[in-house]
Design an enzyme around this catalytic site. Sequence first.
Site, PDB file in Angstrom:
ATOM      1  N   ILE A  24      30.815   2.419  23.398  1.00  0.00           N
ATOM      2  CA  ILE A  24      29.813   3.240  24.087  1.00  0.00           C
ATOM      3  C   ILE A  24      30.305   3.630  25.472  1.00  0.00           C
ATOM      4  CG2 ILE A  24      27.459   3.309  24.997  1.00  0.00           C
ATOM      5  CD1 ILE A  24      26.697   1.260  22.823  1.00  0.00           C
ATOM      6  N   GLY A  25      30.889   2.671  26.172  1.00  0.00           N
ATOM      7  CA  GLY A  25      31.356   2.996  27.517  1.00  0.00           C
ATOM      8  C   GLY A  25      31.837   1.765  28.242  1.00  0.00           C
ATOM      9  N   VAL A  26      32.430   1.987  29.390  1.00  0.00           N
ATOM     10  CA  VAL A  26      32.919   0.897  30.234  1.00  0.00           C
ATOM     11  C   VAL A  26      32.192   0.995  31.559  1.00  0.00           C
ATOM     12  CG1 VAL A  26      34.935  -0.140  31.330  1.00  0.00           C
ATOM     13  CG2 VAL A  26      35.180   1.027  29.131  1.00  0.00           C
ATOM     14  N   GLY A  27      31.565  -0.094  31.984  1.00  0.00           N
ATOM     15  CA  GLY A  27      30.841  -0.081  33.252  1.00  0.00           C
ATOM     16  C   GLY A  27      31.191  -1.295  34.076  1.00  0.00           C
TER      17      GLY A  27
ATOM     18  N   TYR B 121      29.864  -3.979  33.988  1.00  0.00           N
ATOM     19  CA  TYR B 121      29.751  -5.172  33.159  1.00  0.00           C
ATOM     20  C   TYR B 121      30.641  -5.103  31.919  1.00  0.00           C
ATOM     21  CZ  TYR B 121      25.756  -6.065  36.168  1.00  0.00           C
ATOM     22  OH  TYR B 121      24.952  -6.289  37.252  1.00  0.00           O
TER      23      TYR B 121
ATOM     24  N   ASP C  17      21.225  -3.072  40.601  1.00  0.00           N
ATOM     25  CA  ASP C  17      22.140  -1.966  40.272  1.00  0.00           C
ATOM     26  C   ASP C  17      21.423  -0.877  39.471  1.00  0.00           C
ATOM     27  OD1 ASP C  17      24.600  -0.619  40.247  1.00  0.00           O
ATOM     28  OD2 ASP C  17      25.207  -1.543  38.358  1.00  0.00           O
TER      29      ASP C  17
END
Length: 303
Positions: free
Chosen positions: A12-15, A17, A140
Amino acid sequence: MATTRYEPVAEIGVGAYGTVYKARDPHSGHFVALKSVRVPNGGAAGGGLPVSTVREVALLRRLEAFEHPNVVRLMDVCATSRTDRDIKVTLVFEHIDQDLRTYLDKAPPPGLPVETIKDLMRQFLSGLDFLHANCIVHRDLKPENILVTSNGTVKLADFGLARIYSYQMALTPVVVTLWYRAPEVLLQSTYATPVDMWSVGCIFAEMFRRKPLFCGNSEADQLGKIFDLIGLPPEDDWPREVSLPRGAFSPRGPRPVQSVVPEMEESGAQLLLEMLTFNPLKRISAFRALQHSYLHKEESDPE
């Protein structure tokens, strides 16, 4: 290994966390979001989880029992692998396809109807009031971790993770956006639940503007952009022993909210200013914001 019961579908994605994966639970057919984190080995016999992680996960589990409609579901927690130094823990959340950023981007011009914005804000504040009542500071909040289901239900994500992820984040530095950060965070002062209400104000304005309110590229630049709108705060409100003195900023007075959010009526502008109050002790709470008249009256239709 518990995560083998979930079939990975896509990244899905890199954030902040780490990497998030979309996966499918073959037993139920439901999609889930998998978030893995490395935590330090607890050092106990058998190398268990550190007490702090156990405590944080227990808190998330306790919140889960309330099934608040505006908080993302935590379905499962499993330790998946370990080394001498750390343990990989996977948190399994319900999967929701879009975040507020996507939802705003998909709205046709001129943007979301005012009544839709009010509905989103009521749900957003309801979820946040629930977290604050349980002594959780999100820390956040931004459009990327406010999820919106296909039927318009708002769900807050990534709360209660800041301490769980502190070890991993020290290992893998990431650039965290400053745009939704409260002044007390930018000044490295002490902070509590009011930091989230500052972020709510930034996001509230963004729902109308369809672009961020304050886009600074450093802490000082971000504060400067904030003071361009709300004015330089009085000396009495400036926190003591912080990273930047008040004298580092040129004196300036406040500008009308409508200069940056022209679509917002007076009552909404007043609520926004109560959220964007420099002194956290004077900033409106989620509970009080939920009672604000702006969120409960129908918009006067000019047509």
